[in-house]
Every structure is written in C-alpha cells, then in structure tokens.
Design an enzyme around this catalytic site. Sequence first.
Site, PDB file in Angstrom:
ATOM      1  N   VAL A 148     -64.197  32.553 -60.105  1.00  0.00           N
ATOM      2  CA  VAL A 148     -62.775  32.663 -59.718  1.00  0.00           C
ATOM      3  C   VAL A 148     -62.767  33.547 -58.390  1.00  0.00           C
ATOM      4  O   VAL A 148     -63.103  34.773 -58.308  1.00  0.00           O
ATOM      5  CB  VAL A 148     -61.835  33.416 -60.790  1.00  0.00           C
ATOM      6  CG1 VAL A 148     -60.436  33.502 -60.349  1.00  0.00           C
ATOM      7  CG2 VAL A 148     -62.167  32.771 -62.115  1.00  0.00           C
ATOM      8  N   ARG A 161     -64.229  33.127 -46.421  1.00  0.00           N
ATOM      9  CA  ARG A 161     -65.606  33.368 -46.755  1.00  0.00           C
ATOM     10  C   ARG A 161     -65.979  33.307 -48.171  1.00  0.00           C
ATOM     11  O   ARG A 161     -66.943  32.795 -48.677  1.00  0.00           O
ATOM     12  CB  ARG A 161     -66.230  34.610 -46.098  1.00  0.00           C
ATOM     13  CG  ARG A 161     -67.818  35.148 -46.550  1.00  0.00           C
ATOM     14  CD  ARG A 161     -68.111  36.285 -45.587  1.00  0.00           C
ATOM     15  NE  ARG A 161     -67.544  37.616 -45.764  1.00  0.00           N
ATOM     16  CZ  ARG A 161     -68.015  38.372 -47.015  1.00  0.00           C
ATOM     17  NH1 ARG A 161     -69.110  38.057 -47.580  1.00  0.00           N
ATOM     18  NH2 ARG A 161     -67.083  39.415 -47.331  1.00  0.00           N
ATOM     19  N   SER A 163     -55.946  37.397 -58.040  1.00  0.00           N
ATOM     20  CA  SER A 163     -56.907  37.969 -57.068  1.00  0.00           C
ATOM     21  C   SER A 163     -56.431  38.072 -55.616  1.00  0.00           C
ATOM     22  O   SER A 163     -57.143  38.361 -54.624  1.00  0.00           O
ATOM     23  CB  SER A 163     -58.227  37.332 -57.094  1.00  0.00           C
ATOM     24  OG  SER A 163     -57.847  36.121 -56.713  1.00  0.00           O
ATOM     25  N   ARG A 186     -70.741  28.929 -41.307  1.00  0.00           N
ATOM     26  CA  ARG A 186     -70.913  28.425 -42.554  1.00  0.00           C
ATOM     27  C   ARG A 186     -69.914  27.553 -43.083  1.00  0.00           C
ATOM     28  O   ARG A 186     -68.542  27.958 -42.747  1.00  0.00           O
ATOM     29  CB  ARG A 186     -70.913  29.803 -43.646  1.00  0.00           C
ATOM     30  CG  ARG A 186     -70.999  29.572 -45.114  1.00  0.00           C
ATOM     31  CD  ARG A 186     -71.515  30.773 -46.061  1.00  0.00           C
ATOM     32  NE  ARG A 186     -72.357  31.435 -45.241  1.00  0.00           N
ATOM     33  CZ  ARG A 186     -72.744  32.849 -45.832  1.00  0.00           C
ATOM     34  NH1 ARG A 186     -71.811  33.372 -46.595  1.00  0.00           N
ATOM     35  NH2 ARG A 186     -73.995  33.375 -45.514  1.00  0.00           N
ATOM     36  N   ARG A 215     -55.502  27.659 -58.967  1.00  0.00           N
ATOM     37  CA  ARG A 215     -54.534  28.355 -59.774  1.00  0.00           C
ATOM     38  C   ARG A 215     -53.301  28.780 -59.031  1.00  0.00           C
ATOM     39  O   ARG A 215     -53.475  29.505 -57.861  1.00  0.00           O
ATOM     40  CB  ARG A 215     -55.363  29.804 -60.286  1.00  0.00           C
ATOM     41  CG  ARG A 215     -54.287  30.608 -61.177  1.00  0.00           C
ATOM     42  CD  ARG A 215     -55.207  31.520 -62.180  1.00  0.00           C
ATOM     43  NE  ARG A 215     -55.703  32.624 -61.355  1.00  0.00           N
ATOM     44  CZ  ARG A 215     -56.038  33.824 -62.092  1.00  0.00           C
ATOM     45  NH1 ARG A 215     -56.232  33.977 -63.344  1.00  0.00           N
ATOM     46  NH2 ARG A 215     -56.562  34.779 -61.251  1.00  0.00           N
ATOM     47  N   GLU A 252     -53.466  34.148 -72.183  1.00  0.00           N
ATOM     48  CA  GLU A 252     -53.399  35.530 -71.730  1.00  0.00           C
ATOM     49  C   GLU A 252     -52.168  36.302 -72.075  1.00  0.00           C
ATOM     50  O   GLU A 252     -52.228  37.466 -71.927  1.00  0.00           O
ATOM     51  CB  GLU A 252     -53.888  35.795 -70.279  1.00  0.00           C
ATOM     52  CG  GLU A 252     -52.715  35.085 -69.301  1.00  0.00           C
ATOM     53  CD  GLU A 252     -53.370  34.948 -67.900  1.00  0.00           C
ATOM     54  OE1 GLU A 252     -54.244  35.670 -67.530  1.00  0.00           O
ATOM     55  OE2 GLU A 252     -52.784  34.395 -67.080  1.00  0.00           O
ATOM     56  N   GLY A 301     -58.357  36.062 -71.834  1.00  0.00           N
ATOM     57  CA  GLY A 301     -58.642  37.046 -70.540  1.00  0.00           C
ATOM     58  C   GLY A 301     -58.016  38.263 -71.279  1.00  0.00           C
ATOM     59  O   GLY A 301     -56.713  38.431 -71.609  1.00  0.00           O
ATOM     60  N   PHE A 302     -59.042  39.061 -71.606  1.00  0.00           N
ATOM     61  CA  PHE A 302     -58.667  40.519 -72.233  1.00  0.00           C
ATOM     62  C   PHE A 302     -57.656  41.308 -71.625  1.00  0.00           C
ATOM     63  O   PHE A 302     -56.793  41.780 -72.334  1.00  0.00           O
ATOM     64  CB  PHE A 302     -60.051  41.086 -72.587  1.00  0.00           C
ATOM     65  CG  PHE A 302     -59.936  42.543 -73.013  1.00  0.00           C
ATOM     66  CD1 PHE A 302     -59.534  43.000 -74.060  1.00  0.00           C
ATOM     67  CD2 PHE A 302     -60.153  43.485 -72.238  1.00  0.00           C
ATOM     68  CE1 PHE A 302     -59.089  44.315 -74.354  1.00  0.00           C
ATOM     69  CE2 PHE A 302     -59.891  44.853 -72.393  1.00  0.00           C
ATOM     70  CZ  PHE A 302     -59.525  45.241 -73.622  1.00  0.00           C
ATOM     71  N   LEU A 303     -57.983  41.517 -70.251  1.00  0.00           N
ATOM     72  CA  LEU A 303     -56.927  42.411 -69.672  1.00  0.00           C
ATOM     73  C   LEU A 303     -55.654  42.004 -69.653  1.00  0.00           C
ATOM     74  O   LEU A 303     -54.711  42.740 -70.034  1.00  0.00           O
ATOM     75  CB  LEU A 303     -57.702  42.768 -68.251  1.00  0.00           C
ATOM     76  CG  LEU A 303     -58.862  43.528 -68.170  1.00  0.00           C
ATOM     77  CD1 LEU A 303     -59.389  43.569 -66.871  1.00  0.00           C
ATOM     78  CD2 LEU A 303     -58.827  44.907 -68.819  1.00  0.00           C
ATOM     79  N   ASP A 304     -55.192  40.886 -68.994  1.00  0.00           N
ATOM     80  CA  ASP A 304     -53.896  40.555 -69.221  1.00  0.00           C
ATOM     81  C   ASP A 304     -53.244  40.495 -70.613  1.00  0.00           C
ATOM     82  O   ASP A 304     -52.199  40.866 -71.008  1.00  0.00           O
ATOM     83  CB  ASP A 304     -53.504  39.138 -68.584  1.00  0.00           C
ATOM     84  CG  ASP A 304     -53.259  39.204 -67.092  1.00  0.00           C
ATOM     85  OD1 ASP A 304     -51.989  40.130 -66.902  1.00  0.00           O
ATOM     86  OD2 ASP A 304     -53.500  38.638 -66.214  1.00  0.00           O
ATOM     87  N   PRO A 312     -68.498  37.069 -61.557  1.00  0.00           N
ATOM     88  CA  PRO A 312     -67.996  37.958 -60.282  1.00  0.00           C
ATOM     89  C   PRO A 312     -68.620  37.379 -59.112  1.00  0.00           C
ATOM     90  O   PRO A 312     -68.201  37.783 -57.968  1.00  0.00           O
ATOM     91  CB  PRO A 312     -68.134  39.323 -60.633  1.00  0.00           C
ATOM     92  CG  PRO A 312     -69.650  39.045 -61.461  1.00  0.00           C
ATOM     93  CD  PRO A 312     -69.584  37.927 -62.343  1.00  0.00           C
ATOM     94  N   ASP A 358     -58.670  43.128 -60.372  1.00  0.00           N
ATOM     95  CA  ASP A 358     -57.631  42.627 -59.898  1.00  0.00           C
ATOM     96  C   ASP A 358     -56.289  42.809 -60.497  1.00  0.00           C
ATOM     97  O   ASP A 358     -56.270  43.753 -61.574  1.00  0.00           O
ATOM     98  CB  ASP A 358     -57.606  41.026 -60.005  1.00  0.00           C
ATOM     99  CG  ASP A 358     -57.779  40.179 -61.468  1.00  0.00           C
ATOM    100  OD1 ASP A 358     -57.510  40.934 -62.456  1.00  0.00           O
ATOM    101  OD2 ASP A 358     -58.287  39.306 -61.648  1.00  0.00           O
TER     102      ASP A 358
END
Length: 764
Positions: free
Chosen positions: A150, A157, A308, A345, A372, A463, A488-491, A572, A667
Amino acid sequence: MSTVSGKTTSPSGKNGARESQANEQTSLSAMQTATERYVTKGKLSISSDLLDFIESSALPNSQTKPTAFWQGFEQILENLIPLNKALLNEREAFQQQINSFHQSEPKASPSEYKSFLSTIGYLQAAPEPSPIATQHVDAEIATMAGPQLVVPINNARYAINAVNARWGSLYDALYGTDVISDNDGAEATGQYNPIRGNKVILKAREYLDTILPLATGSHVGSKKYQLNDTCLVVTLADGTTTILQEPSQLIGLQGTIENPHAILVCHNGLHAEIQFDDTHPIGRTDPATIKDILLESALTTIMDCEDSVAAVDAEDKTLVYQNWLGLMQGSLQIQLHKGDQTFTRSMNPDREYRSLKNESITLSGRSLMFIRNVGHLMTNSAILFEGEEIPEGIMDAMITSLIAKHDLLNNSSFKNAKENSIYIVKPKMHGPDEVAFTNRLFTNVEQVLDLPKNTIKIGIMDEERRTSLNLAACIQAANDRVVFINTGFLDRTGDEIHTSMLKGPFAPKAEIKTRPWLNAYELANVATGLSFGLSGRAQIGKGMWPIPEQMANMMSVKIGHPQAGANTAWVPSPTAATLHALHYHQIDVFEQQKSILNDNKNAHLTYIDSILEIPLMAEDVELSSTEIALEIDNNVQGILGYVVRWVHQGIGCSKVPDINGVGLMEDRATLRISSQHIANWLEHGIVTTQQVNESLQRMAILVDSQNEDDAEYIPMLPDLADSIGFQAAKDLIFLGKEQPSGYTEPLLHARRREMKARLKNPNL
C-alpha cells in the site's frame, strides 16, 4: 474547551468548542476556495488546474467525450449528494443513540446492549451465506496468494517501486535486513561482506528446500543444476544427483537447455527464478554458479488516495490523478541521482521465458494495481456543485475510473488488469447501506463512462465497527463486485473507542490488542469471507507490519496471516514483500481456507458476542501515575511525530520514530487510535488537560530533536502557539470526542490548508 478534572462539560458535542472549530474550518475552507480559479460547467465549478488535466490528459483517447463526462458527473452529484449526506447523518444518529444508552444504562448486561443495538438497526440479522457472483477477476486477486503493498500515490518514486515489486531478490532481502544476524563477523558493512554473503546463500538454499523440494537430499551445498528435455537434475553436495519431488514445478527457462541463464519454477501458485552466472561476483564463488534467486513477491499493490496521502485541495488531487494516469498509461517515471550519475526509473516490462518444449511464456513484471479512493466523509474544494464542495469519494470514483479506462482500452505498453476490470478499494464504510451506496455510485460511473456493468470491482475495508458486525450483509450488498475484504486493527480500534467513548475508560493501548474482541474480529472476517465463497474468487487480507527495520520479527510473526486463512497481507516495503512471500511458500493458503471452512461453516456467526466485548479498563485496575504518564507520552509523541510532517510538509505516510526511536510506518489510522485513546481518558478523568498539555510540550521537544537531521523538516519550537502542526495535534486530542466517528481528516485538512496558505504567504 471548558473542562472539569479533564472531563468535557458537554457530552452532546453541541458546545462552543465544536462551533468554534466548525467556524474555523469553514473560514479556512472559504479562504482556500477563494484562491482557486474555477471554470463553470453547468452546476459544476471545476478548479482550472484540475480541469486542464482532465480535458488535456485524462479524457483524450478514453472514448469518453468531455460534454458527456461533465454532464454525467453533474447528474451523479445531483442524485447522490443527498444520499451521501443522509448516510453521514445516520452515522451521527447511531452515535448519539449509543451515547445516550451508555449514559442511561451504565450497568447494562452484554445481552441488553446487544439487544439495544439490534433494536435501533445498528446490528442487523445476518443473511444466509451465498457465494459472491463477481466475474472477470484477475488471478493475482482470485487464485494466487501473496503479499500486498500500500503506497501513497502522490509519491511517484514509491508508486514505481511498488509496482515493480512484483519480483524481488531474495539475496538482497536477506543481506540487507536483520533476518541474517550480525554475529560471527557477518555485519552488513558498507562493502560486500563475504561472511554475511555465505550466510545469505545458506539461508536461501534452506528456503529452496521449501519452494522446490527435491526427491532426495537438500539444496544446501548443491553443486549443479542441469536441464534435459524433460526435467531438472540437481547435483547434491555429496556428488549424487536427484530430481524434483514434483517435476511439474519446473515451468521454463531463460537461455538454452544446455546453458540456462535462469530456471523458472512455481510453488503454491507463486513463481521463483533461480539465476546462474559464473562471471558474476556471487555466481563465480558458488559451486552451482547461482548468482541470485528472484521471488514473485508483491502480487498486488493498492495505490492509495486516502490514509497515506495528504491531499487537501485541487493542487494535491491533480497530482494524485496525474500519477494514477501515468501508471495506467505506463508512462510514469522519475529521475534519480546517485553521485554524479542520473538515471531514469520506470515501470518494469514483462518477464519472458521458454518452456522445455520451446513454447513462449510471459509473466507480468509488475504488481497488479488497485486504487484506494477516499471514503464517504470528506469533501474537497477541487470541484464545487452549486457552490459547495463535493464529496471527495464521488470525485475519486469518477476520475480514477476514467483514468483506469485507459488500461481497459490498452492505451499503454503494459497491461494492468488482464480481465478488463477496475479495482477500487473503498475504505471507512459503516455497514451495508454504505456499501450499497458505493455499489450504486459505481453503477452510475459505469454508465457515464460507457463501461460494462460491474467492470468496477470493490474492495471492502472491514475497519469500522458497524461493518465488522454486519460484514455478511456488506458482502451481500456488493455481491457482483466484491474482490477484497480485509482487517485493519488501527482504524478498527479508533472506531471502537469512539463508538463506546462514554461507556468508560479504555484499557491501555497495548492491552486493547490482547482482549477477546480483536481476535474475534480477525477470525470473523476470514470466516465470513469464506462462508460467502471468496476463496478462489477474491482476496481476504490482513493488516500492515508496521516496523520496517524488524524483518526477523516479521518473519516470526506474520506467518500467522496465511495460517489464519488470509491470501494477502500488507507489508511496508518491497523488501518486506519478498520476505513475506516466503510465508506463502510455507503455507498453502487455499488448503488452509478449506480446512477453516470445513471446521465450521457458520463460524462467522459465533464471533459477534466477543466482538461486542468493549475493551474497557478492568474495574479493579488502578494505574499508577507513572503508568499513566508513560501511556500519555507514548500517545502524544506518536501524534506529534506524525502530525507535524502531515501538516507542515504534506507527508501522509512515513517511517516515524516512536518514543524510543524505533521507526514505525505511520498513517492516519495510527493517529486515529492515539488521539481517540487520549480523548477517552480525558472524558473519564484518567488524565487532566494539564497533564496532556505538559506532555505535548515535552514531546514537542523530543520530536523536533528526532527530526533535526531532516533538512525539509519544519520544527514546532520555539513558538508552539504559532506552530500549525502543534495546534493540529492539540485539536485532535481536545476536540477528539466531537470528531465524526473519531476521524482525523477534518482537522488535518483544515490545518494543512492553513499551512499551505502560510507557506505561500508567510505574513498570514
């Protein structure tokens, strides 16, 4: 805000602080809107920069005429803005009812609470499971299992690195991380360390025993790999020869049968490439001349417009859409500088092989891309409808789908979705009605863009609490589109705290993770997905590993995701994707899913009671002043470390040092849980406003010092009162209870717009 012993005086949220906040946000939004140059098209006013991009870049060769696009867009907004607002009002209505229940029934039993949620319609009866009907889904999503990246799409980049992370060097991933220890002279020095290199080769050979099992013996110490017209013959360390346990694993080669440069194999649906080169610095020292092993790694990538990304206005959104167009047209590239050299690149080409029968084999060189979109809450000034900002989620759906149409029309040298589908992950939906709204939105977008019905697929982020409790109905609401669910644990924790804000003080953050509700939530997600036939048709995903520097720890822990039946999980970095891919060789996820489903086909219904166990602080627990201070400092430092970069620099996702200096991927989801946790402790008098303010001042000093080597960093000190980032952090805490569903976006966006205005005009 008026407080008494750290408690807000108005639990209803309709107080002077909230009105002041709303007025301030409106003023900032008006200031931003006033600086935009708009072009009117019917009832729409479009920022001139965004309009120029859409009409000069996105619409040409899309087989969609500008007039049809703008008129269709206007009609969608006219029809759906009222429904969008109604759904947001429903969220608030449910929250007020839950608040009132907790205040009037503080001793309610779990069964009484559950009955109440059912009575008000928050908890709905689960529909009978029936297989999803989604068609035309790419193999990377439906029938393959592997890691998922994600990345913030406004960072070209990162986006290119992610899309190119479909293949990764196992040797590089091992050498550059703590999976290989520094013991016995194996330090990762600036130059190549042969002692460490030998450890890498040994570890890689051990993994080959899992990826490519031999009929006898081990790849460790192997001396030669030879092809003939029918099979692969391996010379072992003792000089004997053997073949593959499953000869069908051999897929193809590069070079010739007599002199292969690489051998392509497949295991558990994932490919690996063993590369040979007796002139390479590594290959010439290897008895079998192996120079590297490439692993198929990030099967899919979510290009993120949401958590993010810091995109608050037309300028930011135009960059987001430009990069997405570059990916869909295969033209996105960046210039990199290393020393006195500059190189370009760009997106990787496909990988070409030949079978033993000399048949051509082509494998994608790129990760399959989702996009997303933003959720239902936020609006954006990039486009106005009858003078008002439009819902950003509707704008994203319309414009990102238009851009993705270029892939469907083959307006690129690369192909993303071979099944001619558009894959949109939709976050932060609360319950089945909001999923149904998204389904309707996608249908309308398809009609305007002249796409076949159900071309646009949906990824449902599980979430939010109301989605978790009603996941079966959410899947049913998008039965013809769903290709992805995840946890998604955090949200999810942020919404858990906000929803039950008035019930009582929550346990310390680390303890919340150990309570029954979280495991039940994770298990229910997989069980529900399997009950609705997602196995072999869609992804069931798990959340992010947040510590990029701790890959050895990740390798020990994250194997739990495929073991739990998830056929994808977030990582990540490209390096982490290559390492996590090994877990999918160790675990056959689809066999695991069969076992889980066979154990209990109705398991998803058994977890509801546990999910409803609110993770409050135990009544017999009394935290010491030291424990409270440590918890608050940890939360505050994390908030400041992330917010100051978001507001001052527009960085939506980065590796942020925690209070102990450990870099964590952060994030907005991280921010939501931390800010809501402090707001909850303030509400219930665990801490006082003074204690939090003192922590904010101490942690501001620490965060500034942690970033002092960053030339782009804008410090909060010496004048905290004048620091927009610092004031944003305070808002998130002290106004946290009043934020819709505990979301951080309204406050962050307002403060970021304020900061952008100041950067353009320092006198503001």
